[in-house]
Design an enzyme around this catalytic site. Structure first.
Site, PDB file in Angstrom:
ATOM      1  N   ARG A 293      -0.342   8.608   9.455  1.00 40.83           N
ATOM      2  CA  ARG A 293      -0.275   7.153   9.630  1.00 40.83           C
ATOM      3  C   ARG A 293       0.108   6.436   8.345  1.00 40.83           C
ATOM      4  O   ARG A 293      -0.456   6.688   7.280  1.00 40.83           O
ATOM      5  CB  ARG A 293      -1.636   6.645  10.112  1.00 40.83           C
ATOM      6  CG  ARG A 293      -1.725   5.129  10.227  1.00 40.83           C
ATOM      7  CD  ARG A 293      -3.063   4.735  10.817  1.00 40.83           C
ATOM      8  NE  ARG A 293      -4.159   5.012   9.917  1.00 40.83           N
ATOM      9  CZ  ARG A 293      -4.693   4.129   9.070  1.00 40.83           C
ATOM     10  NH1 ARG A 293      -4.193   2.901   8.993  1.00 40.83           N
ATOM     11  NH2 ARG A 293      -5.722   4.448   8.314  1.00 40.83           N
TER      12      ARG A 293
ATOM     13  N   HIS B  61      -8.441  10.194   4.260  1.00 38.80           N
ATOM     14  CA  HIS B  61      -8.191   9.153   3.261  1.00 38.80           C
ATOM     15  C   HIS B  61      -8.453   9.742   1.893  1.00 38.80           C
ATOM     16  O   HIS B  61      -9.488  10.372   1.667  1.00 38.80           O
ATOM     17  CB  HIS B  61      -9.101   7.946   3.490  1.00 38.80           C
ATOM     18  CG  HIS B  61      -8.616   6.709   2.796  1.00 38.80           C
ATOM     19  ND1 HIS B  61      -8.644   6.565   1.433  1.00 38.80           N
ATOM     20  CD2 HIS B  61      -8.061   5.565   3.292  1.00 38.80           C
ATOM     21  CE1 HIS B  61      -8.139   5.386   1.111  1.00 38.80           C
ATOM     22  NE2 HIS B  61      -7.781   4.763   2.215  1.00 38.80           N
TER      23      HIS B  61
ATOM     24  N   ARG C  15      -0.630   8.867   2.178  1.00 35.91           N
ATOM     25  CA  ARG C  15      -1.997   9.369   2.128  1.00 35.91           C
ATOM     26  C   ARG C  15      -2.107  10.889   2.203  1.00 35.91           C
ATOM     27  O   ARG C  15      -2.930  11.500   1.524  1.00 35.91           O
ATOM     28  CB  ARG C  15      -2.819   8.756   3.269  1.00 35.91           C
ATOM     29  CG  ARG C  15      -3.113   7.291   3.059  1.00 35.91           C
ATOM     30  CD  ARG C  15      -3.858   6.726   4.241  1.00 35.91           C
ATOM     31  NE  ARG C  15      -4.190   5.320   4.000  1.00 35.91           N
ATOM     32  CZ  ARG C  15      -4.779   4.546   4.893  1.00 35.91           C
ATOM     33  NH1 ARG C  15      -5.099   5.023   6.079  1.00 35.91           N
ATOM     34  NH2 ARG C  15      -5.049   3.292   4.601  1.00 35.91           N
TER      35      ARG C  15
ATOM     36  N   HIS D  48     -10.646  10.334   7.969  1.00 42.75           N
ATOM     37  CA  HIS D  48     -10.474   8.889   8.076  1.00 42.75           C
ATOM     38  C   HIS D  48      -9.865   8.429   9.395  1.00 42.75           C
ATOM     39  O   HIS D  48     -10.345   7.471   9.996  1.00 42.75           O
ATOM     40  CB  HIS D  48      -9.589   8.414   6.921  1.00 42.75           C
ATOM     41  CG  HIS D  48      -9.392   6.939   6.849  1.00 42.75           C
ATOM     42  ND1 HIS D  48     -10.441   6.051   6.673  1.00 42.75           N
ATOM     43  CD2 HIS D  48      -8.265   6.177   6.919  1.00 42.75           C
ATOM     44  CE1 HIS D  48      -9.973   4.813   6.635  1.00 42.75           C
ATOM     45  NE2 HIS D  48      -8.660   4.856   6.794  1.00 42.75           N
TER      46      HIS D  48
ATOM     47  N   GLU E 156       0.842  -1.191   0.000  1.00 40.68           N
ATOM     48  CA  GLU E 156       0.000   0.000   0.000  1.00 40.68           C
ATOM     49  C   GLU E 156       0.879   1.243   0.000  1.00 40.68           C
ATOM     50  O   GLU E 156       2.110   1.163   0.095  1.00 40.68           O
ATOM     51  CB  GLU E 156      -0.948  -0.007   1.205  1.00 40.68           C
ATOM     52  CG  GLU E 156      -1.896  -1.192   1.199  1.00 40.68           C
ATOM     53  CD  GLU E 156      -2.840  -1.219   2.391  1.00 40.68           C
ATOM     54  OE1 GLU E 156      -2.609  -0.450   3.342  1.00 40.68           O
ATOM     55  OE2 GLU E 156      -3.792  -2.005   2.368  1.00 40.68           O
TER      56      GLU E 156
END
Length: 527
Positions: free
Chosen positions: A384, A241, A288, A349, A113
């Site tokens: 994060r 997000h 992100r 998010h 990811e």
């Protein structure tokens, strides 16, 4: 009504349930959750859980990726603890019945990811959190030493304040004795006394108008600790997000997993052009925060309402096999993701800050632990890394259990806590004001304290929030408690903390602010 227990766990996601299963081996556990057990952020998690599993991946690589993604402000000790203990926690989850996807060879199938330099994401299709929640709930419900209280809302944690003592942030020995808990079906408030209390109440997404979080994510644990004079930190770091499904009117917004970009999905403008290479060398696989800001910037330039995530160049069978839940959801709104690009927009998010905890998950308040998204362990820093959150919750649950069970024999229940004062009535007109304030709060945070912030926006948010704060405190002082009123009060406290911490951040980089927004009252009837 009084309830007595060794361990009180507030929340029913991976953090709370993992803690409960291990604590129940040495004492009685009561789990309090304000909805059904599976109404939590864990159940909504799609992508997976990060852990070093096979070569060429290493702990050092995972640590480096986390530090880089966290903007250089992670706590390295926290990062090392989570990364190095992750494989052991994965074995525990598997032993509890979690089924992660495997390759034909029997090795676990690992995804990659945004922000990850290697494939290290264990997953179960595109519903990993749901699979983890399923397995943990099954174990918890069968454990003889665990009592589950669904549809029970934790109103406030109990401290010396409830014994008539003045408690300030400077008080050196603030201690948690349990919590006042509202039975949402009987409208009764219980005094739950515990030797150890664990907050695992999830995130804060619903203070924003657009969020991927379920409706229960209203920052309850963070607000309770704030009112009890505990330390809360880094609330300015709200992660948006970058890819929620653009489907106006749907709430919560449906999440298009990070794993889809890891699988090869490309972000495109509505004219079909790629654009993320302008913002980061990793393009659509950038962290992100970079992707969310990039999308936000492009939408402001174009005036359009969404961009596209394109997965149509990948093998259709592989796409539907890896993302069956996303495929089904998109079909329900007329999008065949094997043929059509997916319209996406950023959405609130994840909260990277929260209740400040040490490496054992212990807060600044004695006998009170905070786990998962409720906490600020230092792992995430300013942003994060994808799929680190589920692992953080499980690792810190394990650390907290190890620490707390070694202390429980020396703790006595505090039985002098008074029962809740039931004064108050409920008026339909006043309940309508709660709903109105709830929606206004979400609009204020979305408009002024979102992806991009400025001095002017924060000042405007602060002024508007102050009005809602005063109105809500007036309602709280005279109405019978309800879930909506308690949640609104918590959301205002969280909104205040985000603004306050954002102001402090701006001051640290040379942008001056004056802080006069009123915090929660220092001596109200709930600590």
């Amino acid at each position: 009504m009084n309830i007595e227990t060794d361990f009180l766990v507030i929340g029913s996601g991976i953090a709370g349930l993992s803690y409960a299963l291990k604590a129940a081996e040495v004492g009685k556990v009561v789990i309090v959750t304000k909805g059904e057990m599976n109404e939590c952020n864990t159940d909504y998690a799609q992508g997976g859980i990060a852990s070093v599993m096979y070569d060429p991946d290493t702990f050092e690589k995972h640590i480096r990726d986390t530090l880089v993604c966290g903007a250089g402000i992670c706590d390295r000790a926290a990062v090392e603890q989570v990364v190095t203990r992750a494989p052991e926690v994965i074995k525990q989850l598997i032993a509890w019945g979690v089924k992660f996807d495997k390759e034909g060879t029997g090795r676990y199938e690992l995804a990659r990811e945004g922000g990850h330099s290697e494939h290290r994401i264990l997953h179960h299709k595109d519903i990993t959190g749901h699979e983890i929640e399923r397995a943990l709930m099954r174990k918890v419900k069968r454990h003889h030493n665990i009592e589950i209280l669904e549809h029970h809302f934790a109103v406030d944690i109990l401290t010396q304040h409830h014994l008539g003592k003045l408690v300030r942030k400077s008080t050196p020995d603030i201690t948690c004795f349990g919590a006042y808990v509202l039975n949402l079906k009987k409208h009764e408030i219980y005094t739950v006394l515990s030797k150890i209390t664990v907050l695992a109440t999830g995130g804060v997404g619903n203070i924003y108008h657009t969020t991927t979080n379920p409706s229960v994510a209203t920052g309850d644990g963070i607000a309770m600790v704030h009112r009890a004079k505990g330390i809360v930190e880094n609330m300015e770091f709200i992660q948006f997000h970058p890819t929620s499904l653009y489907n106006p009117g749907e709430r919560p917004s449906f999440l298009i997993s990070e794993a889809m970009r890891g699988f090869g999905g490309i972000l495109r403008l509505q004219n079909g052009k790629e654009f993320m290479h302008k913002y980061h060398p990793m393009g659509s696989l950038a962290p992100r925060d970079v992707v969310a800001r990039g999308i936000d910037h492009e939408l402001k330039i174009s005036g359009e309402e969404f961009v596209y995530l394109d997965i149509t160049h990948k093998d259709p069978r592989e796409v539907t096999d890896h993302f069956p839940n996303i495929y089904k959801k998109c079909l329900s709104v007329g999008i065949d993701l094997t043929k059509d690009m997916i319209p996406v927009v950023p959405a609130a998010h994840y909260c990277c800050g929260g209740v400040k905890v040490d490496l054992n998950g212990q807060s600044s308040i004695r006998r009170l632990y905070a786990l998962g998204e409720t906490s600020s362990s230092g792992l995430h820093g300013g942003n994060r890394l994808a799929s680190n959150s589920l692992m953080e919750a499980a690792v810190y649950a394990d650390a907290a259990v190890r620490h707390s069970i070694g202390r429980i024999d020396g703790i006595e229940l505090q039985r002098d806590i008074p029962a809740w004062d039931y004064e108050g009535t409920t008026m339909p007109e006043e309940m309508a004001l709660i709903t109105q304030n709830y929606k206004e709060m979400q609009q204020i945070m979305s408009n002024y304290v979102g992806i991009v912030r400025s001095n002017l926006r924060l000042e405007r948010a602060k002024r508007r929030l102050e009005i809602i704060f005063k109105e809500t405190e007036e309602l709280y002082s005279k109405l019978t408690l309800s879930q909506d009123l308690c949640e609104l009060r918590n959301m205002i406290a969280v909104g205040y903390l985000i603004i306050k911490h954002a102001e402090a951040l701006h001051q640290s980089i040379g942008l001056h602010y004056s802080t006069d927004y009123p915090p929660a009252r220092s001596n109200d009837n709930n600590g």
